[in-house]
Write a protein that holds these residues in place. Structure first.
Motif, PDB file in Angstrom:
ATOM      1  N   GLU A  64      35.822  13.205 -25.187  1.00 31.00           N
ATOM      2  CA  GLU A  64      35.068  12.562 -24.125  1.00 31.00           C
ATOM      3  C   GLU A  64      34.825  11.112 -24.515  1.00 31.00           C
ATOM      4  O   GLU A  64      34.552  10.813 -25.671  1.00 31.00           O
ATOM      5  CB  GLU A  64      33.725  13.272 -23.898  1.00 31.00           C
ATOM      6  N   VAL A  65      34.938  10.228 -23.535  1.00 33.22           N
ATOM      7  CA  VAL A  65      34.666   8.815 -23.748  1.00 33.22           C
ATOM      8  C   VAL A  65      33.552   8.418 -22.789  1.00 33.22           C
ATOM      9  O   VAL A  65      33.722   8.519 -21.567  1.00 33.22           O
ATOM     10  CB  VAL A  65      35.921   7.954 -23.499  1.00 33.22           C
ATOM     11  N   LYS A  66      32.426   8.008 -23.357  1.00 37.66           N
ATOM     12  CA  LYS A  66      31.296   7.567 -22.546  1.00 37.66           C
ATOM     13  C   LYS A  66      30.840   6.207 -23.043  1.00 37.66           C
ATOM     14  O   LYS A  66      30.505   6.065 -24.223  1.00 37.66           O
ATOM     15  CB  LYS A  66      30.141   8.567 -22.626  1.00 37.66           C
ATOM     16  N   HIS A  67      30.853   5.233 -22.144  1.00 35.71           N
ATOM     17  CA  HIS A  67      30.422   3.871 -22.474  1.00 35.71           C
ATOM     18  C   HIS A  67      31.195   3.327 -23.669  1.00 35.71           C
ATOM     19  O   HIS A  67      30.621   2.671 -24.545  1.00 35.71           O
ATOM     20  CB  HIS A  67      28.913   3.819 -22.734  1.00 35.71           C
ATOM     21  N   GLY A  68      32.491   3.634 -23.732  1.00 34.35           N
ATOM     22  CA  GLY A  68      33.344   3.139 -24.801  1.00 34.35           C
ATOM     23  C   GLY A  68      33.246   3.902 -26.111  1.00 34.35           C
ATOM     24  O   GLY A  68      33.930   3.563 -27.067  1.00 34.35           O
ATOM     25  N   VAL A  69      32.414   4.934 -26.166  1.00 29.30           N
ATOM     26  CA  VAL A  69      32.257   5.728 -27.390  1.00 29.30           C
ATOM     27  C   VAL A  69      33.078   7.008 -27.250  1.00 29.30           C
ATOM     28  O   VAL A  69      32.917   7.757 -26.293  1.00 29.30           O
ATOM     29  CB  VAL A  69      30.768   6.070 -27.650  1.00 29.30           C
ATOM     30  N   VAL A  70      33.960   7.244 -28.218  1.00 28.18           N
ATOM     31  CA  VAL A  70      34.813   8.428 -28.215  1.00 28.18           C
ATOM     32  C   VAL A  70      34.145   9.519 -29.046  1.00 28.18           C
ATOM     33  O   VAL A  70      33.742   9.280 -30.186  1.00 28.18           O
ATOM     34  CB  VAL A  70      36.205   8.113 -28.800  1.00 28.18           C
ATOM     35  N   GLU A  71      34.022  10.713 -28.458  1.00 25.91           N
ATOM     36  CA  GLU A  71      33.481  11.866 -29.173  1.00 25.91           C
ATOM     37  C   GLU A  71      34.395  13.061 -28.952  1.00 25.91           C
ATOM     38  O   GLU A  71      35.016  13.191 -27.897  1.00 25.91           O
ATOM     39  CB  GLU A  71      32.072  12.205 -28.670  1.00 25.91           C
ATOM     40  N   VAL A 135      49.113  14.025 -26.594  1.00 29.65           N
ATOM     41  CA  VAL A 135      49.557  15.405 -26.780  1.00 29.65           C
ATOM     42  C   VAL A 135      49.193  16.234 -25.555  1.00 29.65           C
ATOM     43  O   VAL A 135      50.047  16.769 -24.869  1.00 29.65           O
ATOM     44  CB  VAL A 135      48.936  16.026 -28.058  1.00 29.65           C
ATOM     45  N   ARG A 136      47.898  16.346 -25.295  1.00 28.13           N
ATOM     46  CA  ARG A 136      47.389  17.090 -24.141  1.00 28.13           C
ATOM     47  C   ARG A 136      45.928  16.708 -23.918  1.00 28.13           C
ATOM     48  O   ARG A 136      45.259  16.259 -24.851  1.00 28.13           O
ATOM     49  CB  ARG A 136      47.507  18.599 -24.347  1.00 28.13           C
ATOM     50  N   ARG A 137      45.450  16.886 -22.710  1.00 28.97           N
ATOM     51  CA  ARG A 137      44.046  16.644 -22.372  1.00 28.97           C
ATOM     52  C   ARG A 137      43.508  15.362 -23.000  1.00 28.97           C
ATOM     53  O   ARG A 137      42.456  15.358 -23.599  1.00 28.97           O
ATOM     54  CB  ARG A 137      43.182  17.829 -22.807  1.00 28.97           C
ATOM     55  N   ASN A 138      44.220  14.293 -22.897  1.00 25.62           N
ATOM     56  CA  ASN A 138      43.897  12.967 -23.426  1.00 25.62           C
ATOM     57  C   ASN A 138      43.675  12.943 -24.947  1.00 25.62           C
ATOM     58  O   ASN A 138      43.086  12.005 -25.473  1.00 25.62           O
ATOM     59  CB  ASN A 138      42.738  12.308 -22.662  1.00 25.62           C
ATOM     60  N   LEU A 139      44.139  13.964 -25.647  1.00 28.30           N
ATOM     61  CA  LEU A 139      44.076  14.003 -27.112  1.00 28.30           C
ATOM     62  C   LEU A 139      45.322  13.328 -27.680  1.00 28.30           C
ATOM     63  O   LEU A 139      46.427  13.498 -27.157  1.00 28.30           O
ATOM     64  CB  LEU A 139      43.990  15.443 -27.618  1.00 28.30           C
ATOM     65  N   LEU A 140      45.134  12.586 -28.754  1.00 26.30           N
ATOM     66  CA  LEU A 140      46.216  11.794 -29.319  1.00 26.30           C
ATOM     67  C   LEU A 140      46.718  12.340 -30.647  1.00 26.30           C
ATOM     68  O   LEU A 140      45.971  12.967 -31.392  1.00 26.30           O
ATOM     69  CB  LEU A 140      45.747  10.360 -29.545  1.00 26.30           C
ATOM     70  N   ALA A 141      47.983  12.046 -30.909  1.00 28.83           N
ATOM     71  CA  ALA A 141      48.586  12.281 -32.223  1.00 28.83           C
ATOM     72  C   ALA A 141      49.001  10.924 -32.768  1.00 28.83           C
ATOM     73  O   ALA A 141      49.659  10.140 -32.074  1.00 28.83           O
ATOM     74  CB  ALA A 141      49.799  13.190 -32.111  1.00 28.83           C
ATOM     75  N   LYS A 142      48.598  10.636 -33.988  1.00 26.50           N
ATOM     76  CA  LYS A 142      49.057   9.415 -34.631  1.00 26.50           C
ATOM     77  C   LYS A 142      50.469   9.651 -35.149  1.00 26.50           C
ATOM     78  O   LYS A 142      50.762  10.713 -35.709  1.00 26.50           O
ATOM     79  CB  LYS A 142      48.124   9.032 -35.784  1.00 26.50           C
TER      80      LYS A 142
END
Length: 180
Positions: A64-71, A135-142
């Motif tokens: 989740e990204v809220k106000h520029g903070v990724v959690e 990857v999926r659901r806005n999740l990233l792989a480096k």
């Protein structure tokens, strides 16, 4: 909140992705799970060595990204707990061509997610030059350094409106590895 409790709520190690988008459980606080830069998952300061358990948790991971903070959170039908992710939750560790014409690339993560590098799973470059794939659901792989070097070896040098770039093509899409 314990690992056993979350695992029980999820009900096993089915490889099908759970419908986390339809779940709206209450926030229950934080759990001492951390995903390190190298892709290792830790609980209470110790590495989680059971890969099926890590894959199970990864299947219910959301960002989740809220106000520029990724959690990042692990979500079950009845609970939502925050975890710490140092960079990206996955590492892109392997790739291969799916066709002899080398026009469609399949990529794989450290947790055995496999998908085509395409418009739904794009390659992105950050301002610092790090590469990530959705990857999926806005999740990233480096993108792992070894994969980057392999891609740099096969990429085409093209002059674009941004300057001279290394371009990688897959599934009808062009992705930049960065400017030269």
């Amino acid at each position: 909140m314990s690992l056993d409790k979350i695992s029980t709520q999820l009900g096993g190690t089915d490889t099908k992705m759970p419908p986390v988008e339809t779940w709206n459980p209450p926030y229950c606080g934080e759990i001492d799970i951390q995903i390190k830069n190298n892709g290792d998952w830790f609980y209470g300061g110790s590495v989680i060595k059971r890969l099926p358990l890590v894959k199970l948790f990864a299947s219910v991971l959301i960002k989740e990204v809220k106000h520029g903070v990724v959690e990042h959170f692990l979500i079950t039908p009845v609970e939502k707990v925050k975890i710490q992710v140092d960079d990206a939750p996955f590492l892109l560790t392997q790739w291969r061509w799916l066709d002899t014409d080398e026009k469609c690339m399949q990529v794989s993560t450290n947790l055995d997610d496999e998908f085509t590098l395409d418009e739904n799973h794009p390659l992105m470059v950050t301002e610092s030059g790090d590469l990530y794939v959705t990857v999926r659901r806005n999740l990233l792989a480096k993108v792992h350094r070894n994969v980057y070097y392999q891609w740099a070896d096969i990429a085409q040098e093209l002059v674009t409106e941004n300057g001279t770039e290394l371009i990688l093509s897959s599934a009808g899409c062009q992705f930049t590895l960065g400017k030269l």
